[in-house]
Each structure stands twice: as structure tokens, then as C-alpha cells.
Design an enzyme around this catalytic site. Sequence first.
Site, PDB file in Angstrom:
ATOM      1  N   HIS A 160      12.133  -0.536   9.197  1.00 37.99           N
ATOM      2  CA  HIS A 160      12.341  -0.887  10.536  1.00 37.99           C
ATOM      3  C   HIS A 160      12.644  -2.109  10.660  1.00 37.99           C
ATOM      4  O   HIS A 160      13.498  -2.611  11.565  1.00 37.99           O
ATOM      5  CB  HIS A 160      11.461  -0.469  11.455  1.00 37.99           C
ATOM      6  CG  HIS A 160       9.951  -1.091  11.241  1.00 37.99           C
ATOM      7  ND1 HIS A 160       9.058  -0.535  10.302  1.00 37.99           N
ATOM      8  CD2 HIS A 160       9.572  -2.133  11.757  1.00 37.99           C
ATOM      9  CE1 HIS A 160       7.888  -1.444  10.488  1.00 37.99           C
ATOM     10  NE2 HIS A 160       8.340  -2.621  11.217  1.00 37.99           N
TER      11      HIS A 160
ATOM     12  N   ASP B   9      10.374   4.270   5.500  1.00 38.33           N
ATOM     13  CA  ASP B   9      10.207   2.791   5.845  1.00 38.33           C
ATOM     14  C   ASP B   9      10.217   1.716   4.874  1.00 38.33           C
ATOM     15  O   ASP B   9       9.185   1.133   4.679  1.00 38.33           O
ATOM     16  CB  ASP B   9       9.209   2.668   6.853  1.00 38.33           C
ATOM     17  CG  ASP B   9       9.039   1.746   7.890  1.00 38.33           C
ATOM     18  OD1 ASP B   9      10.037   0.957   7.802  1.00 38.33           O
ATOM     19  OD2 ASP B   9       8.231   1.336   8.719  1.00 38.33           O
TER      20      ASP B   9
ATOM     21  N   GLY C 142       4.148  -8.563  13.627  1.00 44.36           N
ATOM     22  CA  GLY C 142       4.279  -9.478  12.707  1.00 44.36           C
ATOM     23  C   GLY C 142       3.860  -9.117  11.205  1.00 44.36           C
ATOM     24  O   GLY C 142       4.421  -9.856  10.411  1.00 44.36           O
TER      25      GLY C 142
ATOM     26  N   SER D  16       4.402  -6.451   9.724  1.00 44.61           N
ATOM     27  CA  SER D  16       5.499  -5.373   9.013  1.00 44.61           C
ATOM     28  C   SER D  16       6.106  -5.720   7.966  1.00 44.61           C
ATOM     29  O   SER D  16       6.406  -6.924   7.758  1.00 44.61           O
ATOM     30  CB  SER D  16       6.495  -4.882  10.248  1.00 44.61           C
ATOM     31  OG  SER D  16       6.010  -4.024  11.170  1.00 44.61           O
TER      32      SER D  16
ATOM     33  N   SER E  44       3.811  -0.428   7.600  1.00 45.33           N
ATOM     34  CA  SER E  44       4.794   0.062   8.435  1.00 45.33           C
ATOM     35  C   SER E  44       4.507  -0.077   9.772  1.00 45.33           C
ATOM     36  O   SER E  44       5.121  -0.456  10.667  1.00 45.33           O
ATOM     37  CB  SER E  44       4.628   1.662   7.977  1.00 45.33           C
ATOM     38  OG  SER E  44       5.804   2.485   8.958  1.00 45.33           O
TER      39      SER E  44
END
Length: 488
Positions: free
Chosen positions: A214, A243, A330, A332, A348
Site C-alpha cells: 500500500h 501487500d 508510520g 508500514s 501491513s
Amino acid sequence: MPKRKAAIAVGGVAALGAAALLLPHANASQDDSQASGTTGTAKTLKATDASRLAAQLQKTLGDAFAGSYYDSAGRQLVVNVAGGDSNLIARAKDAGAAVRQVDNSTAELKAAARTLKARATIPGTSWAVDPRTDKVLVTADSTVTGAKWNRLQSTVQGLGSGMATLKKSAGTFKTFVSGGDAIFSQVQGGNVRCSLGFNVTASDGSPAFLTAGHCGVAAKQWSDSQTGQPIATVDQATFPGSDFSLVKYDDPATQAPSEVNTGNGQTVAINQAADATVGATVFRMGSTTGLHDGQVTGLDATVNFQSETDPNGVDTVNGLIQTNVCAEPGDSGGSLFSQDGGALGLTSGGSGDCTNGGETFFQPVTAALQATGATLGAGGNGAGGNGAAGNGAAGNGAGGQAGAGDQSGAGGQAGAGDQSGAGGQAGAGDQPGAGGQAGAGDQAGAGGDQIGGGADPSAGDQSGTAPSAGDQSGTAPSAGGSAAPGGH
């Protein structure tokens, strides 16, 4: 020599000390659960060895295999066997596993997950098989109320009391894409920030890194500082469904060491791609919250995020690792890794925070590597040679667990859905590694799965400790790099 280059140059030496000093200061939460109903005398195993044994037994047991998990208190692999075949049970015991006879087969758990997909794909829900209860664990976040809750509850009840359990999460399932972090991109409407996961070598030999899908969908070019020039460009990005993103460094001479930066100039060498095992202790590094740890609670999880582009839409991601490790916006794309230097996952999303806890989900690294054609290890002029783990776990299933998603998961893993997983990938020992560095697993521990003692503060308290790589030509950030200043 610039300070940052010096730190990378000695990364292989510093890695061992980093593990001993920093990892114990993560928020430890040991799994004290015992394997109830098990029979036989099982071997004492490390989590990575348990994962390999589980994959072996999945093939041996066939349809009778109903998942497995790691009992970290007893340091044993517990294998669920459905059907009561005494010959198969004896073979599992002889292989070194503790055997537990269960009612629900993998086929029945897969069927339950298909029913949930068809009837309860609701934003704010997730499901994954919990082999410790031999049921599908269904979770609803705080947004699932009213008619949506009634629909979900009715679907779960329809599966039968012995097939699934339903619980509420206090938080909201979301992707952790905002907040201060190590990689930045400027897009229309503001900045996007994520975490670098693991440095890899792309299929064409160029240096690259993995991060969340993402993040790669949200922005094409990435910098290591909030206002710096881009240093890397997205090559592949997949979200939803999976992802993960493969992002190539713009300078082909970039040094991309196979290590996780845990703060204070310390690094942990990453020596193999591995599959997660339910019950095992894992570590997550993200620049917003630093270093934290917890346990794997499910595999091949399905998460239904509220779509960020369609108010009435759902972004469903399958095949994820479910954990009780905390994370915040943050984080991710950040690194999920094991104590012995295994790259496990990319952050994720999830619910909760690092104050109150919650669930966090991770994209398996083994599936991302197979899909992108990348290999774990340093690219460009980074460390070469063979991976430190000659028998990498990447070619096997994720602990052989029965999953509850729409794919069978990373490598031969029994999933609860319809698509084949990311199997057949060569073990990490066959991939370019980090110069044969010893992983953190070689440390003398302080008991259990926890790595040895030390007195340094948690990496979560160190923001912006590493200088921007934009100031040093040809130097890449370590995976899971420290937080950069600024943010929204």
C-alpha cells in the site's frame, strides 16, 4: 570515511552485539501456554527448526494434518492430527513432534473460511486459523456495529460452536502508512511515509528493498528524508490482495546491507528468508515506534480494511501473518524478523497502538520474494557470498500451519482458501546473503526465546539517530531504519 558508511562497513561485526544489547528491551510477552491434550515425548527445538519439521510433517500426514504451532514454554512443535489414524500419529511422534488429536480437519477449516469470505467480507474484520484451539479466530474492530455486527455474528454462529470463535478489538483495522518514518514520498495533498522492510537484490541484479504494497501504490518515488531528493523508485507494487512492493535504488552502486537497523547505530544481520510459526516469539522494527516483540497468533490471515479510496469499499488482503506485536502509523513496511536473523514479514496494518496493544498483520517475506523474483541479501557493492543459513526455510510452508485466508500461503502451507500459495521458493541458503554473517540466533540467550541481556534503552526511544543517506552517495539505509524528523 563518513560515519554512516563506517557503520555499514562494520555491520557484520556489530550485528552480534546489537542483538544481545537491544532485543531484550522490546516489550516482551512470553507465551506460557502449554500444549493440552498432546501425546508422546517431543524433541526440544528452536522455532526455525520447528517450522521445517512442521512442513515435513504436513507432507507426511496429508489430509490428517490439521495445523501446528510452537510451544515456546516447552520448546516443542505441537502437531494437530485429525482422524485418529494410529499409524500417522506414531510417525509424527517418531519425527519428534508432540501430537494432539483434534476434531476439525484442514478441509473443514478451509470451508469455514470460504463461508466467511462469501457472507462476511465486512470492513474491519479479519479471520485466521488458530491451531492452538483448532478453530478459526474471527476478529471485528470497533467500527463493526449494528447490522454489520449482527451479520458477522450470525455467520460465525452458523459455522458451529466448535468451528470458530468471535472476538472484538478495541481499535480500528488500518494500514500504518502515516506518521514519522524512514522513507518519504511527496504526493498531491501531502507526504506519504512508510518503513523500509528488507534490502534485497532484484532479479536483474540491482539493489532494492521490500516495503508494504500500500506504500508502493500510494507513491512511486521514495526518499530517505522528508525533504530530500528521491533515492529509489517503485518497480512492483501489489495491494490489495497481497501487500508488498519492490523498490529499486536509483543508483545501481548503492550499498544495500542485509541487516535491520535497531537504533543507536546498532544492526542485526538478516541471514535468511523464513516462514513464521504460530507461538514463536518475533521482533518488529519500525521507525515510529522502534523495536517491539510478541508472538505469532495466526497464519494465512485475511484482513478486510476499509478502502481509503472508496467509502463503501473493502481492501481485502490475504495470506498474512497475525501477531500480538504492537504497531502504529508510520510502521508500514517495517521488518518482522526472528531472533536467529530470519526475515519473516513486512508490516501491513492492524488495530491498536504501542500503549494499549492490539493485533498487527504482516505480509510474509517468502511470498513477496517469490512474486517479485528478488533474493534476500545485499545488492550493488554490498556484501556478497552465500547466505548464512544453508538450509533456508523459504522453500517450506509457514510452519505447515492450516491457514484461513484465500490463498494457501507461503510455500506448501495448508490454507483456507482457493489459490495456491507462494511455494517452491529456494531456501535462503541458495540466495545471495549478507557475506555469511552470523545472525542474532547465535547469541547466548537469557532463557526461552529471548536474546541475552544488556542495558541500552529501547530503540523505540531513538528518533532520527541515523544520518540521512541522502548525504552520503551510494549508501542505502538499513532495513527498518530510524525515524526521520518531521511528520504529520
